[in-house]
Write a protein that holds these residues in place. Sequence first.
Motif, PDB file in Angstrom:
ATOM      1  N   TYR A 174       0.858  -1.184   0.000  1.00 36.48           N
ATOM      2  CA  TYR A 174       0.000   0.000   0.000  1.00 36.48           C
ATOM      3  C   TYR A 174       0.890   1.227   0.000  1.00 36.48           C
ATOM      4  O   TYR A 174       1.970   1.219   0.613  1.00 36.48           O
ATOM      5  N   ARG A 175       0.446   2.286  -0.683  1.00 36.03           N
ATOM      6  CA  ARG A 175       1.182   3.546  -0.707  1.00 36.03           C
ATOM      7  C   ARG A 175       0.200   4.682  -0.440  1.00 36.03           C
ATOM      8  O   ARG A 175      -0.770   4.844  -1.175  1.00 36.03           O
ATOM      9  N   ARG A 176       0.466   5.453   0.623  1.00 39.13           N
ATOM     10  CA  ARG A 176      -0.419   6.601   0.894  1.00 39.13           C
ATOM     11  C   ARG A 176      -0.352   7.582  -0.269  1.00 39.13           C
ATOM     12  O   ARG A 176      -1.370   8.042  -0.766  1.00 39.13           O
ATOM     13  N   ARG A 177       0.868   7.934  -0.674  1.00 37.80           N
ATOM     14  CA  ARG A 177       1.073   8.760  -1.868  1.00 37.80           C
ATOM     15  C   ARG A 177       1.356   7.791  -3.008  1.00 37.80           C
ATOM     16  O   ARG A 177       2.393   7.118  -3.020  1.00 37.80           O
ATOM     17  N   THR A 178       0.464   7.710  -3.959  1.00 37.26           N
ATOM     18  CA  THR A 178       0.529   6.624  -4.936  1.00 37.26           C
ATOM     19  C   THR A 178       1.722   6.709  -5.877  1.00 37.26           C
ATOM     20  O   THR A 178       2.248   5.682  -6.314  1.00 37.26           O
ATOM     21  N   LYS A 179       2.174   7.922  -6.200  1.00 38.49           N
ATOM     22  CA  LYS A 179       3.301   8.084  -7.112  1.00 38.49           C
ATOM     23  C   LYS A 179       4.520   8.594  -6.344  1.00 38.49           C
ATOM     24  O   LYS A 179       4.403   9.269  -5.322  1.00 38.49           O
ATOM     25  N   PRO A 180       5.712   8.279  -6.821  1.00 33.64           N
ATOM     26  CA  PRO A 180       6.921   8.756  -6.130  1.00 33.64           C
ATOM     27  C   PRO A 180       6.994  10.281  -6.113  1.00 33.64           C
ATOM     28  O   PRO A 180       6.438  10.966  -6.966  1.00 33.64           O
ATOM     29  N   ARG A 181       7.714  10.788  -5.131  1.00 30.59           N
ATOM     30  CA  ARG A 181       8.062  12.208  -5.091  1.00 30.59           C
ATOM     31  C   ARG A 181       9.446  12.332  -5.727  1.00 30.59           C
ATOM     32  O   ARG A 181      10.410  11.720  -5.246  1.00 30.59           O
ATOM     33  N   PHE A 182       9.551  13.102  -6.789  1.00 30.13           N
ATOM     34  CA  PHE A 182      10.818  13.248  -7.511  1.00 30.13           C
ATOM     35  C   PHE A 182      11.521  14.527  -7.042  1.00 30.13           C
ATOM     36  O   PHE A 182      10.934  15.609  -7.073  1.00 30.13           O
ATOM     37  N   LEU A 183      12.774  14.367  -6.625  1.00 26.75           N
ATOM     38  CA  LEU A 183      13.508  15.461  -5.985  1.00 26.75           C
ATOM     39  C   LEU A 183      14.779  15.828  -6.758  1.00 26.75           C
ATOM     40  O   LEU A 183      15.435  14.950  -7.304  1.00 26.75           O
ATOM     41  N   PRO A 184      15.141  17.126  -6.749  1.00 28.36           N
ATOM     42  CA  PRO A 184      14.320  18.242  -6.287  1.00 28.36           C
ATOM     43  C   PRO A 184      13.140  18.462  -7.221  1.00 28.36           C
ATOM     44  O   PRO A 184      13.215  18.177  -8.410  1.00 28.36           O
ATOM     45  N   ALA A 185      12.050  19.016  -6.667  1.00 26.52           N
ATOM     46  CA  ALA A 185      10.849  19.226  -7.453  1.00 26.52           C
ATOM     47  C   ALA A 185      10.873  20.555  -8.192  1.00 26.52           C
ATOM     48  O   ALA A 185      10.101  20.757  -9.126  1.00 26.52           O
ATOM     49  N   THR A 186      11.764  21.450  -7.772  1.00 27.22           N
ATOM     50  CA  THR A 186      11.860  22.779  -8.373  1.00 27.22           C
ATOM     51  C   THR A 186      13.323  23.107  -8.641  1.00 27.22           C
ATOM     52  O   THR A 186      14.226  22.325  -8.303  1.00 27.22           O
ATOM     53  N   ARG A 187      13.562  24.289  -9.200  1.00 31.27           N
ATOM     54  CA  ARG A 187      14.934  24.739  -9.430  1.00 31.27           C
ATOM     55  C   ARG A 187      15.488  25.515  -8.236  1.00 31.27           C
ATOM     56  O   ARG A 187      16.624  25.986  -8.283  1.00 31.27           O
ATOM     57  N   THR A 188      14.704  25.637  -7.176  1.00 34.32           N
ATOM     58  CA  THR A 188      15.194  26.313  -5.972  1.00 34.32           C
ATOM     59  C   THR A 188      16.357  25.532  -5.391  1.00 34.32           C
ATOM     60  O   THR A 188      16.299  24.300  -5.276  1.00 34.32           O
ATOM     61  N   PHE A 189      17.409  26.236  -5.020  1.00 29.96           N
ATOM     62  CA  PHE A 189      18.586  25.558  -4.470  1.00 29.96           C
ATOM     63  C   PHE A 189      19.121  26.336  -3.269  1.00 29.96           C
ATOM     64  O   PHE A 189      19.390  27.524  -3.389  1.00 29.96           O
ATOM     65  N   VAL A 205      17.156  19.466   0.072  1.00 32.59           N
ATOM     66  CA  VAL A 205      17.668  18.738  -1.091  1.00 32.59           C
ATOM     67  C   VAL A 205      18.800  19.547  -1.717  1.00 32.59           C
ATOM     68  O   VAL A 205      18.599  20.661  -2.185  1.00 32.59           O
ATOM     69  N   LEU A 206      20.000  18.958  -1.741  1.00 27.89           N
ATOM     70  CA  LEU A 206      21.182  19.623  -2.291  1.00 27.89           C
ATOM     71  C   LEU A 206      21.621  19.019  -3.629  1.00 27.89           C
ATOM     72  O   LEU A 206      22.527  19.547  -4.277  1.00 27.89           O
ATOM     73  N   GLY A 207      21.048  17.937  -4.023  1.00 25.97           N
ATOM     74  CA  GLY A 207      21.404  17.299  -5.284  1.00 25.97           C
ATOM     75  C   GLY A 207      20.413  16.210  -5.607  1.00 25.97           C
ATOM     76  O   GLY A 207      19.672  15.755  -4.721  1.00 25.97           O
ATOM     77  N   PRO A 208      20.329  15.823  -6.902  1.00 27.25           N
ATOM     78  CA  PRO A 208      21.160  16.278  -8.025  1.00 27.25           C
ATOM     79  C   PRO A 208      20.700  17.638  -8.548  1.00 27.25           C
ATOM     80  O   PRO A 208      19.635  18.117  -8.160  1.00 27.25           O
ATOM     81  N   PRO A 209      21.493  18.269  -9.442  1.00 29.43           N
ATOM     82  CA  PRO A 209      21.075  19.547 -10.021  1.00 29.43           C
ATOM     83  C   PRO A 209      19.811  19.380 -10.842  1.00 29.43           C
ATOM     84  O   PRO A 209      19.654  18.399 -11.568  1.00 29.43           O
ATOM     85  N   ARG A 210      18.913  20.325 -10.740  1.00 30.46           N
ATOM     86  CA  ARG A 210      17.657  20.270 -11.482  1.00 30.46           C
ATOM     87  C   ARG A 210      17.725  21.075 -12.775  1.00 30.46           C
ATOM     88  O   ARG A 210      16.942  20.844 -13.699  1.00 30.46           O
ATOM     89  N   ASP A 211      18.640  22.022 -12.853  1.00 31.09           N
ATOM     90  CA  ASP A 211      18.737  22.904 -14.006  1.00 31.09           C
ATOM     91  C   ASP A 211      18.968  22.083 -15.274  1.00 31.09           C
ATOM     92  O   ASP A 211      19.961  21.358 -15.380  1.00 31.09           O
ATOM     93  N   PRO A 212      18.059  22.173 -16.264  1.00 29.94           N
ATOM     94  CA  PRO A 212      18.227  21.388 -17.497  1.00 29.94           C
ATOM     95  C   PRO A 212      19.547  21.653 -18.204  1.00 29.94           C
ATOM     96  O   PRO A 212      20.062  20.781 -18.904  1.00 29.94           O
ATOM     97  N   GLU A 213      20.107  22.847 -18.041  1.00 31.16           N
ATOM     98  CA  GLU A 213      21.374  23.154 -18.706  1.00 31.16           C
ATOM     99  C   GLU A 213      22.520  22.306 -18.160  1.00 31.16           C
ATOM    100  O   GLU A 213      23.531  22.124 -18.821  1.00 31.16           O
TER     101      GLU A 213
END
Length: 427
Positions: A174-189, A205-213
């Motif tokens: 059973y999973r209370r939250r059905t889908k995984p939480r993917f981290l970081p969720a934003t570009r805030t660092f 969350v300090l890594g991995p980098p979220r910036d697409p570049e």
Amino acid sequence: MSKTVKIRMYNVGFGDSFLITLPDGPLILIDAGFHSRGKGEFSGDELVEQIIKDVKSITGAEDAHIDVVICTHRHADHLFAFNSSLWDQVSVGEVWLPWVEDRKNEKAVRLWKKQASFAMNLATALSSFQLNAADRESVEFMLWNAGVELPGMAAAGGWSNAKALDCLHEGFAYRRRTKPRFLPATRTFPESFSCPDLPDVVIHVLGPPRDPELIEELDPEADGETYRALAMRAAASGEAVADMSALAAFGPEWQVREDEGGAEDLLTRNEKKWLENLATGADALLAATHVDNMINSTSLVLVIEVGKARLLFPGDAEWGTWKRILADDDARALLHNATFLKVGHHGSHNATPKTLVEEVLPEGIPAMISTQEGPGNYRNNIPLPDLVTALEEHDMRHVRSDQLPERLPRGFRKGDDGKWIELSIPC
């Protein structure tokens, strides 16, 4: 009476698995992996059996429930036990994964497709390299750890990295939250958040980098010549090439058809020689290391803040991630107040910067090293003697999973015949 956080490190050998007990009961599992050539006290289902037993013992419940399950990255030595069907007996609140594991993220999917193609071309071409036994073992170790199934190395029971990832995406009773939480969720660092399953806890969350570049730095195809050289070797070996597009530098309109006469005259002698050298000049060990490093660079790096305790779990993050962290004042401030260190990547040379230990982390904090010293170049100098010395010089009392002294440092205790070590930290 002061509250404590308990961190239990399982002796999985060359791998990671940690069970954290928070005040008032919530549980966090970080990784559940081992490597077939670097096992500790557990094989197959045994690690999951131990975790389920411990969870029931800690909670006093008939059924096993873990509030948050975290997998730092997709290497076998961090996720392989998630293949076990015994997870069908465990309920969870949430599952956390690096953002690159989001199967709906086009950039992430494209990244893994390139990585898989690169690794498969290397595996196909492996027999063409004149490698000594030690180097070949190292290459095979890194490819297997990355999820490439090599002849003679298939795991029993159909276990694989892909199947383990399926469990993390969709498995458990059973999973209370059905889908995984993917981290970081934003570009805030750094990114900070809390979740309902861990009351009074803040996750940084300090890594991995979220910036697409920054994705380009993790892309195996960024080293274009090695990538194509491996594909050319694979083609020359007579085996199927994982991705024939690797051989094509230009679109179809620029390619010479097989039935087009005079094609051999289009290249000069020097150009033909350059292509021959390219096809034969790839370095298998370097290429395998590139695959290994790329996956390590996607590791979650987390600071778990519980009251006055700040627990640093960096997965297998390597220098590229650390360079970004150490250059940011807010990230450094979090590390400067850490009260625990999980030593990254089993104590390897490229996972724990000297600056982190000698200038950023507080002296005197405890540390754990999940590792296994042994034969094979892939474990050469692991854990790194200079790193262990630096921990000692900065009064960081520590234990390593593969070498337990009769008398453990203050705060540590050993249980179940050395199958785990636990540390209690005030919070």
